[in-house]
Design a protein around this motif. Structure first.
Motif, short mmCIF file in Angstrom:
data_model
loop_
_atom_site.label_atom_id
_atom_site.label_comp_id
_atom_site.label_asym_id
_atom_site.label_seq_id
_atom_site.Cartn_x
_atom_site.Cartn_y
_atom_site.Cartn_z
N VAL A 113 -3.53 5.03 9.07
CA VAL A 113 -3.80 5.90 7.93
C VAL A 113 -5.28 5.84 7.57
CG1 VAL A 113 -3.34 6.26 5.46
CG2 VAL A 113 -1.46 5.82 7.03
N GLY A 114 -5.89 4.67 7.65
CA GLY A 114 -7.32 4.54 7.39
C GLY A 114 -8.15 5.37 8.36
N GLY A 115 -7.81 5.29 9.64
CA GLY A 115 -8.51 6.10 10.63
C GLY A 115 -8.32 7.58 10.40
N LEU A 116 -7.10 7.96 10.02
CA LEU A 116 -6.81 9.36 9.71
C LEU A 116 -7.62 9.82 8.50
CD1 LEU A 116 -5.01 11.88 10.26
CD2 LEU A 116 -3.37 10.88 8.67
N SER A 117 -7.79 8.94 7.52
CA SER A 117 -8.57 9.28 6.33
C SER A 117 -10.04 9.51 6.69
CB SER A 117 -8.45 8.18 5.27
OG SER A 117 -7.13 8.10 4.81
N PHE A 118 -10.59 8.66 7.54
CA PHE A 118 -11.97 8.86 7.98
C PHE A 118 -12.12 10.18 8.73
CE2 PHE A 118 -12.51 4.11 7.70
CZ PHE A 118 -13.48 4.15 6.71
N TYR A 119 -11.14 10.48 9.59
CA TYR A 119 -11.17 11.72 10.35
C TYR A 119 -11.09 12.93 9.43
CZ TYR A 119 -9.68 15.49 13.42
OH TYR A 119 -9.58 16.70 14.07
N THR A 120 -10.17 12.89 8.46
CA THR A 120 -10.01 14.01 7.52
C THR A 120 -11.25 14.19 6.66
OG1 THR A 120 -7.62 13.64 7.47
CG2 THR A 120 -8.55 14.94 5.68
N ALA A 121 -11.84 13.08 6.22
CA ALA A 121 -13.07 13.17 5.42
C ALA A 121 -14.19 13.81 6.23
CB ALA A 121 -13.49 11.78 4.94
N ALA A 122 -14.33 13.41 7.48
CA ALA A 122 -15.37 14.00 8.34
C ALA A 122 -15.10 15.49 8.56
CB ALA A 122 -15.43 13.26 9.67
N PHE A 127 -0.86 -2.66 10.51
CA PHE A 127 -1.09 -1.75 11.63
C PHE A 127 -0.94 -0.28 11.24
CE2 PHE A 127 0.36 0.56 15.43
CZ PHE A 127 -0.80 0.47 16.17
N PRO A 128 0.17 0.12 10.59
CA PRO A 128 0.27 1.52 10.18
C PRO A 128 -0.78 1.91 9.14
CG PRO A 128 2.38 0.42 9.90
CD PRO A 128 1.41 -0.60 10.33
N MET A 129 -1.16 0.95 8.28
CA MET A 129 -2.20 1.25 7.29
C MET A 129 -3.55 1.48 7.97
SD MET A 129 -0.95 1.56 4.35
CE MET A 129 -2.43 1.56 3.40
N SER A 130 -3.79 0.80 9.09
CA SER A 130 -5.04 1.04 9.82
C SER A 130 -5.04 2.44 10.45
CB SER A 130 -5.26 -0.03 10.89
OG SER A 130 -4.31 0.07 11.92
N SER A 181 -10.01 -4.48 14.45
CA SER A 181 -9.38 -4.74 15.75
C SER A 181 -9.10 -6.22 15.93
CB SER A 181 -10.26 -4.23 16.88
OG SER A 181 -10.45 -2.85 16.77
N PHE A 182 -10.08 -7.06 15.56
CA PHE A 182 -9.90 -8.51 15.66
C PHE A 182 -8.75 -8.98 14.78
CE2 PHE A 182 -10.78 -12.71 13.85
CZ PHE A 182 -10.71 -13.49 15.00
N LEU A 183 -8.72 -8.50 13.55
CA LEU A 183 -7.67 -8.90 12.61
C LEU A 183 -6.29 -8.48 13.12
CD1 LEU A 183 -7.09 -10.13 9.79
CD2 LEU A 183 -7.23 -7.81 8.91
N LEU A 184 -6.18 -7.22 13.57
CA LEU A 184 -4.88 -6.75 14.06
C LEU A 184 -4.46 -7.47 15.34
CD1 LEU A 184 -5.15 -2.93 13.36
CD2 LEU A 184 -3.70 -4.59 12.18
N ALA A 185 -5.41 -7.73 16.23
CA ALA A 185 -5.09 -8.45 17.46
C ALA A 185 -4.65 -9.88 17.14
CB ALA A 185 -6.28 -8.45 18.40
N SER A 186 -5.36 -10.52 16.23
CA SER A 186 -4.98 -11.89 15.84
C SER A 186 -3.59 -11.92 15.22
CB SER A 186 -6.00 -12.45 14.85
OG SER A 186 -7.27 -12.53 15.43
N LEU A 187 -3.35 -10.99 14.29
CA LEU A 187 -2.02 -10.92 13.68
C LEU A 187 -0.95 -10.63 14.72
CD1 LEU A 187 -2.47 -9.00 10.31
CD2 LEU A 187 -1.56 -11.29 10.62
N GLY A 188 -1.24 -9.70 15.64
CA GLY A 188 -0.27 -9.35 16.68
C GLY A 188 0.07 -10.52 17.58
N VAL A 197 2.86 -0.36 -1.58
CA VAL A 197 1.75 0.03 -0.71
C VAL A 197 1.92 1.45 -0.21
CG1 VAL A 197 0.75 -0.39 1.59
CG2 VAL A 197 1.02 -2.27 -0.01
N TRP A 198 3.11 1.78 0.27
CA TRP A 198 3.30 3.13 0.82
C TRP A 198 3.38 4.19 -0.26
CZ3 TRP A 198 1.62 4.42 5.17
CH2 TRP A 198 1.58 3.50 6.21
N SER A 199 3.92 3.85 -1.41
CA SER A 199 3.95 4.79 -2.52
C SER A 199 2.53 5.11 -2.98
CB SER A 199 4.77 4.20 -3.67
OG SER A 199 4.70 5.02 -4.80
N THR A 200 1.72 4.09 -3.14
CA THR A 200 0.33 4.27 -3.57
C THR A 200 -0.47 5.03 -2.51
OG1 THR A 200 0.46 2.20 -4.81
CG2 THR A 200 -1.73 3.05 -4.34
N THR A 201 -0.25 4.70 -1.25
CA THR A 201 -0.99 5.35 -0.17
C THR A 201 -0.67 6.84 -0.10
OG1 THR A 201 -1.04 3.30 1.08
CG2 THR A 201 -1.43 5.33 2.31
#
Length: 163
Positions: A104-113, A99-102, A73-80, A16-20
Motif C-alpha cells: 500500500v505504501g508503494g501504491l501511495s507513492f505511485y499514485t502521488a507521482a 508486507f501488505p502495508m508496504s 526490504s531489510f526489515l521485511l526480509a528479516s521478519l520473513g 490498521v486496515w480501517s485507518t489505511t
C-alpha cells in the motif's frame, strides 16, 4: 508470544486496515465525498490537501527513496526469515501486517507521482482517490483473509500439539 490467539493483535489488524482505507494519500476519504457532493470550496480544500500530501510524499521519496527502499526490504526480509524459517510467531504476525502495508505504501507513492505528474484536478482527482481506496481495500481484505486463515491454522496446529 502467542500473537494469533491474542485479541489485541486482531484489534490492531482491524484498526490498521480501517485507518489505511479511510486516509487515502493522507487525506480523509470524507473530504472526497464532501467535494463530490458540494464542489466549490470543498473541492478546493480537497485539491489543496492532496497537493500538500502529494508534495510531502514525493519529497520523502526524492530525499530518502533508496534508503527507505533498502530499510524496508531489510526489515521485511528479516521478519520473513524469522517468521517462516525460524517459526517465530510474533514475526509471522508482524510480517502478515507489514508486507501488505508496504505494498500500500508503494501504491501511495505511485499514485502521488501520477497525480503530480498529470496534474489531476477536479472530478478526475476524486475518481483517482476513489480507485486508490478501492485497491487499498482489496489489498486489506486479502491481507485480513490470509492472516485469518494462517492464524487459525497456527492456533489449531499448536492447540493439537498441546502447547
Amino acid at each position: 508470544m502467542r500473537s494469533f490467539s491474542n485479541l489485541w493483535y486482531w484489534i490492531a489488524l482491524a484498526v490498521v486496515w480501517s485507518t489505511t482505507s479511510h486516509w487515502v494519500l493522507g487525506v480523509p476519504y470524507d473530504m472526497v465525498l464532501r467535494a463530490r457532493r458540494h464542489g466549490g470550496q470543498a473541492q478546493q480544500d480537497l485539491e489543496d490537501m492532496v497537493r500538500i500530501t502529494t508534495n510531502r510524499l514525493l519529497y520523502i521519496l526524492k530525499m530518502t527513496g533508496p534508503v527507505l527502499l533498502a530499510f524496508t526490504s531489510f526489515l521485511l526480509a528479516s521478519l520473513g526469515i524469522m517468521a517462516f524459517y525460524y517459526n517465530v510467531e510474533i514475526a509471522q504476525a508482524l510480517f502478515l501486517l507489514a508486507f501488505p502495508m508496504s505494498i500500500v505504501g508503494g501504491l501511495s507513492f505511485y499514485t502521488a507521482a501520477q497525480i503530480s505528474h498529470d496534474m489531476i484536478r477536479g472530478e478526475a482527482l476524486q475518481k483517482r482517490l476513489a480507485s486508490h481506496r478501492i485497491v487499498t481495500q482489496g489489498i486489506g481484505m486479502l491481507s485480513i483473509f490470509v492472516t485469518a486463515m494462517y492464524g487459525m491454522y497456527q492456533n489449531m496446529s499448536l492447540g493439537a500439539l498441546g502447547q
